[in-house]
Write a protein that holds these residues in place. Structure first.
Motif, PDB file in Angstrom:
ATOM      1  N   ARG A   1      35.944  23.295  43.456  1.00 51.32           N
ATOM      2  CA  ARG A   1      35.818  24.731  43.772  1.00 51.32           C
ATOM      3  C   ARG A   1      35.421  24.921  45.231  1.00 51.32           C
ATOM      4  O   ARG A   1      35.808  25.893  45.857  1.00 51.32           O
ATOM      5  CB  ARG A   1      34.843  25.422  42.825  1.00 51.32           C
ATOM      6  N   HIS A   2      34.654  23.990  45.765  1.00 52.81           N
ATOM      7  CA  HIS A   2      34.234  24.092  47.164  1.00 52.81           C
ATOM      8  C   HIS A   2      35.431  23.930  48.096  1.00 52.81           C
ATOM      9  O   HIS A   2      35.533  24.631  49.099  1.00 52.81           O
ATOM     10  CB  HIS A   2      33.156  23.054  47.482  1.00 52.81           C
ATOM     11  N   ALA A   3      36.326  23.021  47.742  1.00 51.70           N
ATOM     12  CA  ALA A   3      37.529  22.802  48.563  1.00 51.70           C
ATOM     13  C   ALA A   3      38.460  24.013  48.494  1.00 51.70           C
ATOM     14  O   ALA A   3      39.101  24.361  49.485  1.00 51.70           O
ATOM     15  CB  ALA A   3      38.265  21.549  48.095  1.00 51.70           C
ATOM     16  N   LEU A   4      38.520  24.659  47.325  1.00 50.77           N
ATOM     17  CA  LEU A   4      39.394  25.830  47.168  1.00 50.77           C
ATOM     18  C   LEU A   4      38.852  27.059  47.890  1.00 50.77           C
ATOM     19  O   LEU A   4      39.617  27.852  48.407  1.00 50.77           O
ATOM     20  CB  LEU A   4      39.545  26.193  45.685  1.00 50.77           C
ATOM     21  N   GLY A   5      37.543  27.215  47.863  1.00 60.97           N
ATOM     22  CA  GLY A   5      36.941  28.444  48.371  1.00 60.97           C
ATOM     23  C   GLY A   5      36.745  29.437  47.235  1.00 60.97           C
ATOM     24  O   GLY A   5      37.374  29.341  46.183  1.00 60.97           O
ATOM     25  N   ARG A   6      35.874  30.394  47.466  1.00 58.57           N
ATOM     26  CA  ARG A   6      35.463  31.336  46.421  1.00 58.57           C
ATOM     27  C   ARG A   6      36.636  32.111  45.813  1.00 58.57           C
ATOM     28  O   ARG A   6      36.804  32.160  44.601  1.00 58.57           O
ATOM     29  CB  ARG A   6      34.422  32.308  46.970  1.00 58.57           C
ATOM     30  N   GLU A   7      37.447  32.751  46.630  1.00 56.64           N
ATOM     31  CA  GLU A   7      38.527  33.606  46.116  1.00 56.64           C
ATOM     32  C   GLU A   7      39.551  32.806  45.314  1.00 56.64           C
ATOM     33  O   GLU A   7      39.979  33.233  44.241  1.00 56.64           O
ATOM     34  CB  GLU A   7      39.196  34.372  47.248  1.00 56.64           C
ATOM     35  N   ALA A   8      39.939  31.647  45.819  1.00 60.16           N
ATOM     36  CA  ALA A   8      40.923  30.811  45.111  1.00 60.16           C
ATOM     37  C   ALA A   8      40.336  30.286  43.803  1.00 60.16           C
ATOM     38  O   ALA A   8      41.043  30.192  42.791  1.00 60.16           O
ATOM     39  CB  ALA A   8      41.394  29.667  45.992  1.00 60.16           C
ATOM     40  N   PHE A   9      39.042  29.950  43.820  1.00 61.44           N
ATOM     41  CA  PHE A   9      38.407  29.476  42.591  1.00 61.44           C
ATOM     42  C   PHE A   9      38.357  30.593  41.553  1.00 61.44           C
ATOM     43  O   PHE A   9      38.667  30.368  40.381  1.00 61.44           O
ATOM     44  CB  PHE A   9      36.993  28.946  42.864  1.00 61.44           C
ATOM     45  N   ILE A  10      37.988  31.785  41.961  1.00 66.10           N
ATOM     46  CA  ILE A  10      37.952  32.925  41.031  1.00 66.10           C
ATOM     47  C   ILE A  10      39.341  33.168  40.444  1.00 66.10           C
ATOM     48  O   ILE A  10      39.488  33.447  39.258  1.00 66.10           O
ATOM     49  CB  ILE A  10      37.395  34.188  41.727  1.00 66.10           C
ATOM     50  N   GLU A  11      40.358  33.024  41.262  1.00 64.34           N
ATOM     51  CA  GLU A  11      41.727  33.169  40.773  1.00 64.34           C
ATOM     52  C   GLU A  11      42.033  32.135  39.689  1.00 64.34           C
ATOM     53  O   GLU A  11      42.654  32.444  38.671  1.00 64.34           O
ATOM     54  CB  GLU A  11      42.707  33.026  41.935  1.00 64.34           C
ATOM     55  N   LYS A  12      41.576  30.893  39.883  1.00 63.69           N
ATOM     56  CA  LYS A  12      41.767  29.840  38.877  1.00 63.69           C
ATOM     57  C   LYS A  12      41.032  30.176  37.576  1.00 63.69           C
ATOM     58  O   LYS A  12      41.549  29.931  36.489  1.00 63.69           O
ATOM     59  CB  LYS A  12      41.275  28.477  39.399  1.00 63.69           C
ATOM     60  N   VAL A  13      39.843  30.753  37.677  1.00 58.26           N
ATOM     61  CA  VAL A  13      39.092  31.147  36.492  1.00 58.26           C
ATOM     62  C   VAL A  13      39.858  32.225  35.732  1.00 58.26           C
ATOM     63  O   VAL A  13      39.989  32.174  34.508  1.00 58.26           O
ATOM     64  CB  VAL A  13      37.669  31.626  36.854  1.00 58.26           C
ATOM     65  N   TRP A  14      40.396  33.201  36.450  1.00 54.00           N
ATOM     66  CA  TRP A  14      41.165  34.269  35.802  1.00 54.00           C
ATOM     67  C   TRP A  14      42.438  33.723  35.169  1.00 54.00           C
ATOM     68  O   TRP A  14      42.855  34.184  34.106  1.00 54.00           O
ATOM     69  CB  TRP A  14      41.481  35.384  36.786  1.00 54.00           C
ATOM     70  N   GLU A  15      43.056  32.727  35.785  1.00 52.11           N
ATOM     71  CA  GLU A  15      44.244  32.102  35.187  1.00 52.11           C
ATOM     72  C   GLU A  15      43.871  31.439  33.862  1.00 52.11           C
ATOM     73  O   GLU A  15      44.589  31.569  32.869  1.00 52.11           O
ATOM     74  CB  GLU A  15      44.848  31.061  36.136  1.00 52.11           C
ATOM     75  N   TRP A  16      42.745  30.720  33.863  1.00 55.39           N
ATOM     76  CA  TRP A  16      42.306  30.073  32.634  1.00 55.39           C
ATOM     77  C   TRP A  16      41.946  31.106  31.572  1.00 55.39           C
ATOM     78  O   TRP A  16      42.267  30.952  30.393  1.00 55.39           O
ATOM     79  CB  TRP A  16      41.118  29.137  32.872  1.00 55.39           C
ATOM     80  N   LYS A  17      41.306  32.184  31.980  1.00 54.76           N
ATOM     81  CA  LYS A  17      40.947  33.252  31.036  1.00 54.76           C
ATOM     82  C   LYS A  17      42.210  33.823  30.401  1.00 54.76           C
ATOM     83  O   LYS A  17      42.264  34.067  29.201  1.00 54.76           O
ATOM     84  CB  LYS A  17      40.152  34.334  31.760  1.00 54.76           C
ATOM     85  N   ALA A  18      43.262  34.035  31.188  1.00 54.74           N
ATOM     86  CA  ALA A  18      44.512  34.581  30.652  1.00 54.74           C
ATOM     87  C   ALA A  18      45.112  33.634  29.620  1.00 54.74           C
ATOM     88  O   ALA A  18      45.594  34.065  28.569  1.00 54.74           O
ATOM     89  CB  ALA A  18      45.499  34.839  31.784  1.00 54.74           C
ATOM     90  N   GLU A  19      45.075  32.342  29.912  1.00 56.73           N
ATOM     91  CA  GLU A  19      45.643  31.351  28.991  1.00 56.73           C
ATOM     92  C   GLU A  19      44.798  31.227  27.726  1.00 56.73           C
ATOM     93  O   GLU A  19      45.287  31.387  26.615  1.00 56.73           O
ATOM     94  CB  GLU A  19      45.739  29.999  29.685  1.00 56.73           C
ATOM     95  N   SER A  20      43.520  30.956  27.887  1.00 59.21           N
ATOM     96  CA  SER A  20      42.646  30.707  26.748  1.00 59.21           C
ATOM     97  C   SER A  20      42.297  31.994  26.011  1.00 59.21           C
ATOM     98  O   SER A  20      42.320  32.036  24.782  1.00 59.21           O
ATOM     99  CB  SER A  20      41.372  30.012  27.216  1.00 59.21           C
ATOM    100  N   GLY A  21      41.976  33.052  26.754  1.00 52.72           N
ATOM    101  CA  GLY A  21      41.637  34.329  26.125  1.00 52.72           C
ATOM    102  C   GLY A  21      42.808  34.890  25.346  1.00 52.72           C
ATOM    103  O   GLY A  21      42.642  35.473  24.279  1.00 52.72           O
TER     104      GLY A  21
END
Length: 158
Positions: free
Chosen positions: A99-119
């Motif tokens: 997450r540190h390498a991605l940066g905050r915004e890109a990491f949050i985007e990854k979390v939302w992608e996972w939420k869309a898939e799993s949720g």
């Protein structure tokens, strides 16, 4: 007639009809009865414990609906923001990044992608399990609206 009963085709067709017809929408008399679903983690799928909980809530909602009350079984997903973060961090680690390498915004985007898939998987499971109300108005409890509500709605302890 087929020799083997295949409920998936029948259930999907009827559920779509019932949902489109508004059969699960809140309706009824002057008094109300509502159960907010304690949200399952967005980190995976529903399990047998959720199934037991759903059966109890289903019976309560159906009972109160039959007594003429305006009923709602309100859906929510995720109460495990930290667990979700850890899961996404593990996925990134498996991909050779963090997450540190991605940066905050890109990491949050990854979390939302996972939420869309799993949720989305959890919501599909809820739909298949019974006549859950409020799926169209369900809330991701760590979404931007609820975050604003939490940060503005709680007062610091004195």
């Amino acid at each position: 007639m087929d020799k083997i009963f295949s409920p998936a085709d029948i259930e999907a067709r009827w559920y779509e009809h019932w949902e489109a017809s508004g059969y699960f929408a809140p309706q009824g008399g002057d008094t109300s009865f509502c159960i907010p679903i304690p949200p399952p983690n967005v980190t995976g799928s529903l399990h047998m414990g959720h199934g037991f909980q759903q059966a109890i809530m289903d019976a309560l909602i159906r009972y109160h609906r039959m007594t003429g009350k305006n009923t709602l079984w309100q859906v929510g997903t995720d109460h495990a923001g930290i667990a979700t973060q850890m899961l996404v961090e593990r996925q990134l680690e498996a991909q050779g990044t963090s997450r540190h390498a991605l940066g905050r915004e890109a990491f949050i985007e990854k979390v939302w992608e996972w939420k869309a898939e799993s949720g989305g998987n959890i919501t599909r499971q809820l739909r298949r399990s019974r006549s859950v109300d409020g799926l169209e108005s369900g809330a991701f409890h760590h979404g931007y609206g609820p975050v604003r509500c939490r940060s503005n709605g709680f007062h610091p302890a004195v």
